[in-house]
Motif scaffolding. Sequence first.
Motif, PDB file in Angstrom:
ATOM      1  N   ASP A  35       0.942  -1.261   0.039  1.00 61.17           N
ATOM      2  CA  ASP A  35       0.113  -0.122   0.009  1.00 61.17           C
ATOM      3  C   ASP A  35       0.849   1.257  -0.018  1.00 61.17           C
ATOM      4  OD1 ASP A  35      -2.165  -1.520   0.209  1.00 61.17           O
ATOM      5  OD2 ASP A  35      -2.608  -1.456   2.382  1.00 61.17           O
ATOM      6  N   LEU A  36       2.035   1.180   0.644  1.00 58.39           N
ATOM      7  CA  LEU A  36       2.911   2.381   0.681  1.00 58.39           C
ATOM      8  C   LEU A  36       3.645   2.642  -0.564  1.00 58.39           C
ATOM      9  CD1 LEU A  36       4.273   4.289   2.466  1.00 58.39           C
ATOM     10  CD2 LEU A  36       6.385   2.556   2.896  1.00 58.39           C
ATOM     11  N   VAL A  37       3.825   1.549  -1.379  1.00 57.44           N
ATOM     12  CA  VAL A  37       4.320   1.579  -2.611  1.00 57.44           C
ATOM     13  C   VAL A  37       3.311   2.323  -3.631  1.00 57.44           C
ATOM     14  CG1 VAL A  37       4.864   0.740  -4.864  1.00 57.44           C
ATOM     15  CG2 VAL A  37       5.683  -0.244  -2.548  1.00 57.44           C
ATOM     16  N   ASP A  38       1.966   2.127  -3.539  1.00 58.16           N
ATOM     17  CA  ASP A  38       0.921   2.895  -3.972  1.00 58.16           C
ATOM     18  C   ASP A  38       0.998   4.050  -3.829  1.00 58.16           C
ATOM     19  OD1 ASP A  38       0.185   0.312  -5.150  1.00 58.16           O
ATOM     20  OD2 ASP A  38      -1.454   0.061  -3.836  1.00 58.16           O
ATOM     21  N   VAL A  39       0.771   4.435  -2.559  1.00 54.01           N
ATOM     22  CA  VAL A  39       0.787   5.935  -2.198  1.00 54.01           C
ATOM     23  C   VAL A  39       2.087   6.659  -2.807  1.00 54.01           C
ATOM     24  CG1 VAL A  39       0.927   7.507   0.047  1.00 54.01           C
ATOM     25  CG2 VAL A  39      -0.474   5.461  -0.122  1.00 54.01           C
ATOM     26  N   ALA A  40       3.258   6.173  -2.578  1.00 52.38           N
ATOM     27  CA  ALA A  40       4.581   6.563  -2.911  1.00 52.38           C
ATOM     28  C   ALA A  40       4.511   7.117  -4.294  1.00 52.38           C
ATOM     29  CB  ALA A  40       5.953   5.973  -2.546  1.00 52.38           C
ATOM     30  N   TYR A  41       3.919   6.232  -5.018  1.00 51.25           N
ATOM     31  CA  TYR A  41       4.014   6.286  -6.796  1.00 51.25           C
ATOM     32  C   TYR A  41       2.745   7.450  -6.987  1.00 51.25           C
ATOM     33  CZ  TYR A  41       7.144   2.999  -8.792  1.00 51.25           C
ATOM     34  OH  TYR A  41       8.302   2.670  -8.948  1.00 51.25           O
ATOM     35  N   ARG A  42       1.839   7.454  -6.445  1.00 53.01           N
ATOM     36  CA  ARG A  42       0.869   8.515  -6.297  1.00 53.01           C
ATOM     37  C   ARG A  42       1.282   9.980  -6.179  1.00 53.01           C
ATOM     38  NH1 ARG A  42      -2.961   5.775  -3.943  1.00 53.01           N
ATOM     39  NH2 ARG A  42      -2.962   6.952  -2.002  1.00 53.01           N
ATOM     40  N   LEU A  43       1.902   9.973  -4.876  1.00 57.86           N
ATOM     41  CA  LEU A  43       2.362  11.057  -4.492  1.00 57.86           C
ATOM     42  C   LEU A  43       3.456  11.757  -5.629  1.00 57.86           C
ATOM     43  CD1 LEU A  43       2.972  10.919  -0.695  1.00 57.86           C
ATOM     44  CD2 LEU A  43       1.650  12.587  -1.856  1.00 57.86           C
ATOM     45  N   THR A  44       4.405  10.906  -5.847  1.00 56.56           N
ATOM     46  CA  THR A  44       5.625  11.412  -6.646  1.00 56.56           C
ATOM     47  C   THR A  44       5.147  11.803  -8.150  1.00 56.56           C
ATOM     48  OG1 THR A  44       6.229   9.129  -6.949  1.00 56.56           O
ATOM     49  CG2 THR A  44       7.448  10.329  -5.395  1.00 56.56           C
ATOM     50  N   SER A  45       3.837  11.206  -8.685  1.00 55.41           N
ATOM     51  CA  SER A  45       3.462  11.504  -9.825  1.00 55.41           C
ATOM     52  C   SER A  45       3.158  13.152 -10.255  1.00 55.41           C
ATOM     53  CB  SER A  45       2.047  10.696 -10.455  1.00 55.41           C
ATOM     54  OG  SER A  45       1.018  11.063  -9.540  1.00 55.41           O
ATOM     55  N   GLU A  53       8.215  22.070  -0.969  1.00 61.61           N
ATOM     56  CA  GLU A  53       6.963  22.211  -1.262  1.00 61.61           C
ATOM     57  C   GLU A  53       6.523  21.434  -2.712  1.00 61.61           C
ATOM     58  OE1 GLU A  53       7.086  26.546  -1.658  1.00 61.61           O
ATOM     59  OE2 GLU A  53       7.272  26.800   0.649  1.00 61.61           O
ATOM     60  N   PHE A  54       7.055  20.313  -2.760  1.00 61.89           N
ATOM     61  CA  PHE A  54       6.277  19.221  -4.036  1.00 61.89           C
ATOM     62  C   PHE A  54       4.928  18.781  -3.517  1.00 61.89           C
ATOM     63  CE2 PHE A  54      11.351  18.059  -4.912  1.00 61.89           C
ATOM     64  CZ  PHE A  54      11.315  19.194  -5.481  1.00 61.89           C
ATOM     65  N   VAL A  55       4.934  18.754  -2.217  1.00 61.90           N
ATOM     66  CA  VAL A  55       3.536  18.279  -1.585  1.00 61.90           C
ATOM     67  C   VAL A  55       3.252  19.035  -0.258  1.00 61.90           C
ATOM     68  CG1 VAL A  55       3.498  16.096  -2.619  1.00 61.90           C
ATOM     69  CG2 VAL A  55       4.636  16.508  -0.385  1.00 61.90           C
ATOM     70  N   GLY A  56       2.128  18.933   0.136  1.00 64.63           N
ATOM     71  CA  GLY A  56       1.603  19.661   1.248  1.00 64.63           C
ATOM     72  C   GLY A  56       2.013  18.490   2.493  1.00 64.63           C
ATOM     73  N   LYS A  57       2.004  18.950   3.612  1.00 67.52           N
ATOM     74  CA  LYS A  57       1.924  18.082   4.777  1.00 67.52           C
ATOM     75  C   LYS A  57       0.688  17.333   4.738  1.00 67.52           C
ATOM     76  CE  LYS A  57       4.653  19.081   9.114  1.00 67.52           C
ATOM     77  NZ  LYS A  57       5.454  17.772   8.768  1.00 67.52           N
ATOM     78  N   ASP A  58      -0.257  17.971   4.723  1.00 65.30           N
ATOM     79  CA  ASP A  58      -1.503  16.939   4.556  1.00 65.30           C
ATOM     80  C   ASP A  58      -1.670  15.833   3.645  1.00 65.30           C
ATOM     81  OD1 ASP A  58      -1.832  19.099   2.813  1.00 65.30           O
ATOM     82  OD2 ASP A  58      -3.956  19.015   2.209  1.00 65.30           O
ATOM     83  N   GLU A  59      -0.796  16.175   2.498  1.00 62.89           N
ATOM     84  CA  GLU A  59      -0.743  15.157   1.305  1.00 62.89           C
ATOM     85  C   GLU A  59       0.094  13.986   1.898  1.00 62.89           C
ATOM     86  OE1 GLU A  59      -0.617  16.978  -2.896  1.00 62.89           O
ATOM     87  OE2 GLU A  59       0.186  18.490  -1.666  1.00 62.89           O
ATOM     88  N   ILE A  60       0.923  14.030   2.542  1.00 64.50           N
ATOM     89  CA  ILE A  60       1.941  12.978   3.015  1.00 64.50           C
ATOM     90  C   ILE A  60       1.439  12.414   4.379  1.00 64.50           C
ATOM     91  CG2 ILE A  60       4.008  14.021   1.847  1.00 64.50           C
ATOM     92  CD1 ILE A  60       4.938  14.613   4.780  1.00 64.50           C
ATOM     93  N   LYS A  61       0.239  12.687   4.905  1.00 62.25           N
ATOM     94  CA  LYS A  61      -0.241  12.263   6.076  1.00 62.25           C
ATOM     95  C   LYS A  61      -0.523  10.432   6.028  1.00 62.25           C
ATOM     96  CE  LYS A  61      -3.670  13.174   9.602  1.00 62.25           C
ATOM     97  NZ  LYS A  61      -5.137  12.392   9.708  1.00 62.25           N
ATOM     98  N   GLU A  62      -1.236  10.099   4.731  1.00 63.45           N
ATOM     99  CA  GLU A  62      -1.540   9.033   4.667  1.00 63.45           C
ATOM    100  C   GLU A  62      -0.362   7.884   4.544  1.00 63.45           C
ATOM    101  OE1 GLU A  62      -3.810   5.688   1.455  1.00 63.45           O
ATOM    102  OE2 GLU A  62      -3.479   7.953   1.094  1.00 63.45           O
ATOM    103  N   ALA A  63       0.788   8.497   3.821  1.00 58.56           N
ATOM    104  CA  ALA A  63       1.912   7.890   3.762  1.00 58.56           C
ATOM    105  C   ALA A  63       2.892   7.644   5.110  1.00 58.56           C
ATOM    106  CB  ALA A  63       2.952   8.417   2.568  1.00 58.56           C
ATOM    107  N   LEU A  64       2.690   8.700   5.725  1.00 60.07           N
ATOM    108  CA  LEU A  64       3.253   8.779   7.360  1.00 60.07           C
ATOM    109  C   LEU A  64       2.416   7.815   8.164  1.00 60.07           C
ATOM    110  CD1 LEU A  64       4.261  12.620   7.662  1.00 60.07           C
ATOM    111  CD2 LEU A  64       5.754  10.538   7.268  1.00 60.07           C
ATOM    112  N   GLU A  65       1.485   7.738   8.223  1.00 62.54           N
ATOM    113  CA  GLU A  65       0.653   6.929   8.822  1.00 62.54           C
ATOM    114  C   GLU A  65       0.733   5.338   8.799  1.00 62.54           C
ATOM    115  OE1 GLU A  65      -3.244   8.220   8.319  1.00 62.54           O
ATOM    116  OE2 GLU A  65      -3.359   9.926   9.836  1.00 62.54           O
ATOM    117  N   LEU A  66       0.958   5.179   7.189  1.00 67.08           N
ATOM    118  CA  LEU A  66       1.385   3.985   6.763  1.00 67.08           C
ATOM    119  C   LEU A  66       2.647   3.363   7.309  1.00 67.08           C
ATOM    120  CD1 LEU A  66       0.133   3.219   3.248  1.00 67.08           C
ATOM    121  CD2 LEU A  66      -0.343   1.615   5.047  1.00 67.08           C
TER     122      LEU A  66
END
Length: 125
Positions: free
Chosen positions: A19-29, A91-104
């Motif tokens: 799941d983390l891989v999915d989130v990382a790819y989605r974020l970095t896209s 500033e590539f992403v906001g703090k709120d955008e990485i919340k799911e990844a950090l929780e995982l």
Amino acid sequence: MGADIKSFRDLIVWQKAMDLVDVAYRLTSGFPSEERYGLASQLRRAAVSVPSNVAEGYGRHSTADYVRFLQIALGSLNECITQLEISVRLEFVGKDEIKEALELCAEIEKMLVSLVKKLRVKRDG
């Protein structure tokens, strides 16, 4: 491992790491195109390393080897956390955008640490 674990795919920690891989790819896209071979690539590789090392360790015939690969997975997980934080600082992403990844990451870390402890008790006990 328990009787219900037939493959590394049955490990919840592996599933969460996928799941983390999915989130990382989605974020970095959404990263700037000049980061395709920079931070985006590093974050993706670190994320992919987590389930890969869980799987590789599971396939080893020695508990010590399994523990070593789980520790490598933990290292990759810490890389992911660092790279996520860097992504916010740049500033590539906001703090709120990485919340799911950090929780995982936090959830996976707890699972990996617990699994390492159980394996060490099994090996040493």
